[in-house]
Design a protein around this motif. Structure first.
Motif, PDB file in Angstrom:
ATOM      1  N   LEU A  25       5.765  13.606  10.604  1.00  0.00           N
ATOM      2  CA  LEU A  25       5.710  12.252  10.656  1.00  0.00           C
ATOM      3  C   LEU A  25       7.011  11.591  10.628  1.00  0.00           C
ATOM      4  N   ILE A  26       7.967  11.992   9.788  1.00  0.00           N
ATOM      5  CA  ILE A  26       9.389  11.350   9.542  1.00  0.00           C
ATOM      6  C   ILE A  26      10.128  11.910  10.798  1.00  0.00           C
ATOM      7  N   GLU A  27       9.847  13.093  11.318  1.00  0.00           N
ATOM      8  CA  GLU A  27      10.680  13.599  12.584  1.00  0.00           C
ATOM      9  C   GLU A  27      10.088  12.681  13.809  1.00  0.00           C
ATOM     10  N   LYS A  28       8.682  12.327  13.664  1.00  0.00           N
ATOM     11  CA  LYS A  28       8.169  11.888  14.836  1.00  0.00           C
ATOM     12  C   LYS A  28       8.683  10.338  14.898  1.00  0.00           C
ATOM     13  N   TYR A  29       8.859   9.519  13.787  1.00  0.00           N
ATOM     14  CA  TYR A  29       8.959   8.238  13.972  1.00  0.00           C
ATOM     15  C   TYR A  29      10.576   7.753  13.230  1.00  0.00           C
ATOM     16  N   GLN A  30      11.024   8.898  12.851  1.00  0.00           N
ATOM     17  CA  GLN A  30      12.699   8.389  12.357  1.00  0.00           C
ATOM     18  C   GLN A  30      12.835   7.000  11.965  1.00  0.00           C
ATOM     19  N   PRO A  31      12.346   7.097  10.713  1.00  0.00           N
ATOM     20  CA  PRO A  31      12.516   5.540  10.125  1.00  0.00           C
ATOM     21  C   PRO A  31      13.884   5.274   9.652  1.00  0.00           C
ATOM     22  N   GLN A  32      14.388   4.317   9.871  1.00  0.00           N
ATOM     23  CA  GLN A  32      15.583   3.670   9.366  1.00  0.00           C
ATOM     24  C   GLN A  32      15.545   3.210   7.890  1.00  0.00           C
ATOM     25  N   LEU A  33      14.289   2.477   7.582  1.00  0.00           N
ATOM     26  CA  LEU A  33      14.084   2.069   6.300  1.00  0.00           C
ATOM     27  C   LEU A  33      12.693   2.462   5.904  1.00  0.00           C
ATOM     28  N   LEU A  34      12.641   3.370   4.879  1.00  0.00           N
ATOM     29  CA  LEU A  34      11.391   3.787   4.404  1.00  0.00           C
ATOM     30  C   LEU A  34      10.818   3.359   3.155  1.00  0.00           C
ATOM     31  N   TYR A  35       9.637   2.934   2.882  1.00  0.00           N
ATOM     32  CA  TYR A  35       8.998   2.434   1.611  1.00  0.00           C
ATOM     33  C   TYR A  35       7.745   3.589   1.385  1.00  0.00           C
ATOM     34  N   VAL A  36       7.992   4.420   0.328  1.00  0.00           N
ATOM     35  CA  VAL A  36       6.979   5.188  -0.185  1.00  0.00           C
ATOM     36  C   VAL A  36       6.072   4.535  -1.373  1.00  0.00           C
ATOM     37  N   THR A  37       4.651   4.622  -1.325  1.00  0.00           N
ATOM     38  CA  THR A  37       3.905   3.936  -2.165  1.00  0.00           C
ATOM     39  C   THR A  37       2.485   4.826  -2.556  1.00  0.00           C
ATOM     40  N   GLY A  38       1.849   4.511  -3.337  1.00  0.00           N
ATOM     41  CA  GLY A  38       0.525   5.063  -3.817  1.00  0.00           C
ATOM     42  C   GLY A  38       0.067   4.620  -4.971  1.00  0.00           C
ATOM     43  N   HIS A  39      -1.440   4.847  -5.194  1.00  0.00           N
ATOM     44  CA  HIS A  39      -1.906   4.376  -6.733  1.00  0.00           C
ATOM     45  C   HIS A  39      -2.498   5.687  -7.305  1.00  0.00           C
ATOM     46  N   SER A  40      -2.267   5.584  -8.514  1.00  0.00           N
ATOM     47  CA  SER A  40      -2.920   6.687  -9.392  1.00  0.00           C
ATOM     48  C   SER A  40      -2.506   8.232  -8.775  1.00  0.00           C
ATOM     49  N   LEU A  41      -3.361   9.078  -8.413  1.00  0.00           N
ATOM     50  CA  LEU A  41      -2.949  10.257  -7.821  1.00  0.00           C
ATOM     51  C   LEU A  41      -2.128  10.139  -6.743  1.00  0.00           C
ATOM     52  N   GLY A  42      -2.306   9.184  -6.030  1.00  0.00           N
ATOM     53  CA  GLY A  42      -1.566   8.614  -4.715  1.00  0.00           C
ATOM     54  C   GLY A  42       0.007   8.263  -5.221  1.00  0.00           C
TER      55      GLY A  42
END
Length: 313
Positions: free
Chosen positions: A140-157
């Motif tokens: 997905l990183i290769e597909k979209y090539q984000p310039q600014l990326l936020y990574v998040t999740g809750h609990s196990l995520g």
């Protein structure tokens, strides 16, 4: 340290960004549960990924995360991991035996050790899966090539999001901001050292409820440690005579508190609201107590030991 001084030591959170990431984390649960997905304001959902959830000698491929793209800035993305709303599920999913964390590319020296359960979901695959969660994420990183990326999740995520953040930093390398919610601890001191060496506290923040048991998992005997900067809230069921653990852990309840607290200075809120888990109950939010976090998981262990000593074998 009084409460005002304790608040001053916390990082300041961007209200709109933090709430957007909380909404994204909730949406990842809805994706898993087959419910309609509500994207964060200003974002559209463009993709998703799965993971392998193993159980004993079997397992299944499950929906685990969503990709959101900013409508006004197509180079900005959110990767949101779903978790488990139950504190007991989080404990069961963790499998706190240690394994070595191996990045997708490159290596870590010295090695870093993490919980086998978290790493198994991140790295494993079975049945008809052609790509592990890790492989899907990098595709997905290769597909979209984000310039600014936020990574998040809750609990196990939240735990999975931290595995991905370090992997991304080592393997690409690519900078991402990780802001996660109610995370258990992911790895031992070796993990903490490896993470801190590559991801500054300004780029990794964990947001949680002081009264939530999950951030204190696993018990201290396992030697696991948190990573990143921490931001504490404090809420519980008003008048409760036993801990409503799921209500304290709920991402929706946490989001409600944050929506009131973050626009204020300091970013704290005292008030009441209806419990998302059981609307017949009333939640109370207060400034978090001063001092160190409580090791709730250690207390749970002592309670279980006391109970065991009274039971017949």
């Amino acid at each position: 340290m009084n409460q005002a001084a304790a608040a001053a030591t916390q990082p300041a959170l961007d209200p709109s960004l933090t709430l957007a990431l909380a909404v994204a984390s909730k949406a990842a649960y809805d994706y898993y549960g087959g419910k309609p997905i509500t994207p964060p304001p200003g974002y559209v959902q463009v993709d998703a990924w799965t993971g392998w959830d193993a159980f004993l000698f079997t397992g299944s491929e499950e929906k685990y995360g969503l990709v959101f793209r900013n409508s006004d800035d197509p180079g900005t993305y959110i990767f949101a991991f779903r978790g488990t709303d139950s504190d007991l599920d989080a404990y069961e999913d963790a499998h706190f035996l240690e394994v070595e964390f191996l990045p997708t590319q490159g290596s870590l020296s010295p090695p870093a050790h993490v919980a086998a359960g978290f790493y198994g979901i991140y790295d494993g695959k079975g049945d008809a899966m052609t790509q592990s969660m890790r492989e899907q994420l990098f595709a997905l990183i290769e597909k979209y090539q984000p310039q600014l990326l936020y990574v998040t999740g809750h609990s196990l995520g939240a735990a999975l999001s931290q595995l991905f953040s370090l992997d991304l930093t080592v393997s690409e390398p690519r900078t991402a901001l990780n802001l996660n919610f109610s995370s258990p601890m992911v790895g031992t001191a070796s993990w903490q050292v490896a993470y801190a060496a590559r991801i500054p506290d300004s780029a990794s923040l964990r947001v949680y409820n002081f009264w939530d048991y999950v951030p204190s998992l696993p018990p201290s005997d396992f030697g696991f440690l948190p990573v990143g900067a921490s931001f504490r809230t404090a809420f519980y069921v008003r008048g409760e005579w036993f801990p409503h653990a799921i209500s304290r852990h709920s991402i929706v309840n946490l989001t409600t508190v944050l929506s009131h607290a973050l626009p204020q200075t300091p970013q704290q809120w005292s008030g009441t609201f209806a419990d998302y888990v059981d609307p017949s109950l009333t939640m109370r939010s207060t400034p978090p107590p001063a001092g160190a976090d409580m090791q709730w998981a250690d207390r749970m262990g002592s309670y279980m030991a006391a109970e065991g000593s009274l039971r017949e074998i």
